[in-house]
Each structure stands twice: as C-alpha cells, then as structure tokens.
Design a protein around this motif. Structure first.
Motif, PDB file in Angstrom:
ATOM      1  N   TRP A 155     -10.402  -2.233  30.579  1.00 12.26           N
ATOM      2  CA  TRP A 155      -8.969  -1.951  30.614  1.00 12.26           C
ATOM      3  C   TRP A 155      -8.699  -0.671  29.829  1.00 12.26           C
ATOM      4  O   TRP A 155      -8.949  -0.599  28.633  1.00 12.26           O
ATOM      5  N   THR A 156      -8.190   0.334  30.506  1.00 17.42           N
ATOM      6  CA  THR A 156      -7.918   1.630  29.886  1.00 17.42           C
ATOM      7  C   THR A 156      -6.487   2.063  30.192  1.00 17.42           C
ATOM      8  O   THR A 156      -5.761   1.408  30.954  1.00 17.42           O
ATOM      9  N   VAL A 157      -6.109   3.211  29.618  1.00 15.27           N
ATOM     10  CA  VAL A 157      -4.765   3.728  29.830  1.00 15.27           C
ATOM     11  C   VAL A 157      -4.541   4.128  31.285  1.00 15.27           C
ATOM     12  O   VAL A 157      -3.394   4.238  31.746  1.00 15.27           O
ATOM     13  N   ARG A 158      -5.625   4.319  32.038  1.00 12.83           N
ATOM     14  CA  ARG A 158      -5.496   4.681  33.454  1.00 12.83           C
ATOM     15  C   ARG A 158      -4.825   3.581  34.258  1.00 12.83           C
ATOM     16  O   ARG A 158      -4.320   3.830  35.354  1.00 12.83           O
ATOM     17  N   PHE A 159      -4.805   2.360  33.728  1.00 11.09           N
ATOM     18  CA  PHE A 159      -4.154   1.263  34.444  1.00 11.09           C
ATOM     19  C   PHE A 159      -2.658   1.527  34.642  1.00 11.09           C
ATOM     20  O   PHE A 159      -2.046   0.954  35.543  1.00 11.09           O
ATOM     21  N   LEU A 160      -2.082   2.381  33.802  1.00 10.62           N
ATOM     22  CA  LEU A 160      -0.656   2.703  33.942  1.00 10.62           C
ATOM     23  C   LEU A 160      -0.380   3.421  35.258  1.00 10.62           C
ATOM     24  O   LEU A 160       0.764   3.432  35.721  1.00 10.62           O
ATOM     25  N   GLU A 161      -1.407   4.026  35.853  1.00  3.96           N
ATOM     26  CA  GLU A 161      -1.221   4.696  37.142  1.00  3.96           C
ATOM     27  C   GLU A 161      -0.816   3.713  38.229  1.00  3.96           C
ATOM     28  O   GLU A 161      -0.234   4.110  39.243  1.00  3.96           O
ATOM     29  N   PHE A 162      -1.123   2.446  38.020  1.00  5.12           N
ATOM     30  CA  PHE A 162      -0.807   1.449  39.043  1.00  5.12           C
ATOM     31  C   PHE A 162       0.697   1.297  39.236  1.00  5.12           C
ATOM     32  O   PHE A 162       1.149   0.943  40.321  1.00  5.12           O
ATOM     33  N   ILE A 163       1.480   1.571  38.195  1.00  2.62           N
ATOM     34  CA  ILE A 163       2.941   1.416  38.295  1.00  2.62           C
ATOM     35  C   ILE A 163       3.541   2.387  39.314  1.00  2.62           C
ATOM     36  O   ILE A 163       4.238   1.956  40.237  1.00  2.62           O
ATOM     37  N   PRO A 164       3.279   3.706  39.201  1.00  2.00           N
ATOM     38  CA  PRO A 164       3.823   4.595  40.248  1.00  2.00           C
ATOM     39  C   PRO A 164       3.190   4.361  41.615  1.00  2.00           C
ATOM     40  O   PRO A 164       3.847   4.569  42.647  1.00  2.00           O
ATOM     41  N   LEU A 165       1.927   3.929  41.647  1.00  2.00           N
ATOM     42  CA  LEU A 165       1.298   3.628  42.938  1.00  2.00           C
ATOM     43  C   LEU A 165       2.006   2.463  43.624  1.00  2.00           C
ATOM     44  O   LEU A 165       2.248   2.494  44.835  1.00  2.00           O
ATOM     45  N   LEU A 239      -8.383   2.136  38.417  1.00  2.00           N
ATOM     46  CA  LEU A 239      -8.606   0.813  37.838  1.00  2.00           C
ATOM     47  C   LEU A 239     -10.069   0.396  37.811  1.00  2.00           C
ATOM     48  O   LEU A 239     -10.479  -0.333  36.895  1.00  2.00           O
ATOM     49  N   PHE A 240     -10.858   0.844  38.780  1.00  2.00           N
ATOM     50  CA  PHE A 240     -12.199   0.289  38.915  1.00  2.00           C
ATOM     51  C   PHE A 240     -13.333   1.283  38.667  1.00  2.00           C
ATOM     52  O   PHE A 240     -14.352   0.918  38.098  1.00  2.00           O
ATOM     53  N   ASP A 241     -13.180   2.503  39.128  1.00  2.00           N
ATOM     54  CA  ASP A 241     -14.296   3.442  39.025  1.00  2.00           C
ATOM     55  C   ASP A 241     -13.783   4.881  39.020  1.00  2.00           C
ATOM     56  O   ASP A 241     -13.575   5.471  40.079  1.00  2.00           O
ATOM     57  N   PRO A 242     -13.599   5.468  37.824  1.00  2.09           N
ATOM     58  CA  PRO A 242     -13.082   6.844  37.767  1.00  2.09           C
ATOM     59  C   PRO A 242     -14.061   7.888  38.297  1.00  2.09           C
ATOM     60  O   PRO A 242     -13.669   9.051  38.466  1.00  2.09           O
ATOM     61  N   SER A 243     -15.299   7.487  38.576  1.00  2.00           N
ATOM     62  CA  SER A 243     -16.280   8.446  39.096  1.00  2.00           C
ATOM     63  C   SER A 243     -16.088   8.730  40.587  1.00  2.00           C
ATOM     64  O   SER A 243     -16.587   9.736  41.088  1.00  2.00           O
TER      65      SER A 243
END
Length: 286
Positions: A155-165, A239-243
């Motif tokens: 769980w990282t701060v990137r999860f916040l991207e899910f809100i605008p998505l 959420l799953f794989d930033p690569s």
C-alpha cells in the motif's frame, strides 16, 4: 379565443410538456436521487436467503471461472504481478460500468408511474441508477481489498490515483446513462444493441488479458482509446505494478491520451444535452 382553440384542434392538439432535467433545485434532486438509489439497493435482494452476499457472489463466481480458464488452460497470466487481484479489480470496475449503463436503458420506462404522476427533475433517474451502481461497487471493493491484503499488495501513496480514476469512470458511465435512458424512450432497439456493445467492450478492455500479450503496436493503441482500458491500465500501474506502462505511456503520450478523455467528456456533454432536450416530453412518449 374560439379561433385559437380551433387552430390547436386543427394541428392535432398542443404538445404537453413536463418538468425538465434539472427543474426543482439541486438539493431536492440529490435527495430524491439518493432515496431512489438507496431503496433500489435495499430492495434488490429483498427476500433472498443470502441477501447482499449475492452482490459479491456473482462477480466472484465470474472471477473464478475466468481465473481458472485463463491461468490453467490459456496462459495469459505468466509474469503478471498480482494477477488474481488485478483480474478481480478489472471485473468489478467493468461490472459497475455495465450495471449503470445497462440499468439505465430501461430506467425511465420502468419508472413510468413516477414520471406520469409526480413532478420531479427527470435527471434524478440516471443519477439514482449511477448511485445504486456506486453502492454496489463499494460492497464489491471490500472483497478486492481483502484479496489484496491477503496477497500482500504493498500500500503506497499511489493508491490515491484510484480516486480520480474512479471519478473518470463514473463520469463516463453517467454520461452514457443519460443518453441511453433518453434514447430508449423513443428507440426501443437501444437495449439489444447495447447488450452487444457491453459484450464487445469486455473483450476490448485488458481485463482477462494484459496489454503485453497484444504484439501489434497499432492494436494496443486502439485498445487504449477505449476509456475503460485507460482506467484498467492506470489502475494496474498505480495499485499493482508500477513497472508496467502507465495509461499515458501505453497509448503513446499525452496527446493520444486526450482522445479517451475527449470521448468521456463528449459523452457526458452529449448525454446531458439530449436528456435535457427529451426530459420535458418523456411522459408523453412513454
């Protein structure tokens, strides 16, 4: 006076107009929409033995079928990080979009008694359908979060991207809901046509497969022009794989990303315009 009456009679009568899409004020509109959405959510499984569990059971069963088929028989998950959780998330988001859009097709017709007898802002109907879909999605996301925790997804701060998505997906679904619900009042062919569209949209979205398995560059880009594909790909990246490539990289840059964004915004604008234009006459045309 008699001349006016005779003129109206000669023309076949004066067309009766009802309330518009937004008549009555925002507060009343939101209150009515929430009331309809909550009642629909409560009544959906009223009387069933398992109740709300069915809301989770159906997408979970679908997930189980796809997971077995596409991991044991057709190898599409090799090297994909957190593939079961990604597949489940994709199915849940797609089911929300289908529930809102397909549910909106007959929404006005199914509420014919309300439309004919009660004066209320007509946009309440597609708003309520969208709210019901969001309530169901909230229940379904609980299962997704549990699976992610069990799998150890970081769980990282990137999860916040899910809100605008999610907001992007809601705007897309709501725009289509307004358009489809208004079109169906006059054109009953919309329902079978949309059933085919939703089926095609599932396979045109990287849910049961990932973009890596599509080897043709122009085909990958064409897939990414689909707003649903943008949501799924960016969700995977965040959420799953930033690569893996983000939606921007997968589609070929910011310029190309403007195409699905324009599709969503255009759908919302056209949907509202047509619904607002048709709203005063829906009771007459039902």
């Amino acid at each position: 006076m008699s001349t006016d009456i005779e003129a109206i009679a000669a023309s076949g009568g004066e067309r009766i107009t009802g309330p518009g899409a937004l008549s009555g004020g925002w507060r009343r509109m939101l209150h009515l929409a929430w009331t309809l959405a909550y009642l629909e959510f409560r009544l959906k499984f009223f009387g069933s033995a398992l109740g709300y569990i069915w809301q989770l059971a159906r997408p979970l069963l679908l997930f189980g079928v796809y997971y077995i088929v596409f991991t044991q028989f057709v190898q599409l998950s090799a090297g994909v990080k957190y593939h079961p959780q990604l597949l489940l998330m994709g199915i849940m988001l797609y089911q929300f979009w289908v529930e809102v859009t397909a549910g909106s097709v007959r929404a006005v017709l199914d509420r014919e008694n309300l439309v004919r007898k009660i004066h209320f802002p007509r946009i309440v109907i597609p708003v309520a359908v969208t709210m019901t879909g969001l309530l169901n999605l909230a229940v379904n996301l609980i299962a997704v979060v549990v699976f992610m925790i069990i799998a150890g997804v970081p769980w990282t701060v990137r999860f916040l991207e899910f809100i605008p998505l999610l907001g992007f997906l809601v705007v897309f679904a709501f725009g289509l809901a307004m358009l489809l619900s208004a079109l169906f009042v006059r054109y009953r062919d919309i329902q079978p046509i949309w059933e085919v569209v939703t089926m095609a949209a599932f396979y045109a979205t990287p849910i049961i497969y990932t973009l890596e398995v599509v080897k043709i560059d122009w085909a990958r880009q064409l897939i990414m022009f689909n707003p649903l594909a943008v949501v799924i790909q960016q969700t995977r990246h965040a959420l799953f794989d930033p690569s893996v490539p983000s939606a921007k990289d997968a589609i070929g840059g910011v310029t190309h990303l403007l195409v699905p964004i324009a599709i969503v915004l255009g759908t919302a604008v056209v949907g509202f315009w047509y619904f607002n234009r048709a709203a005063p006459h829906v009771a007459e045309e039902l």
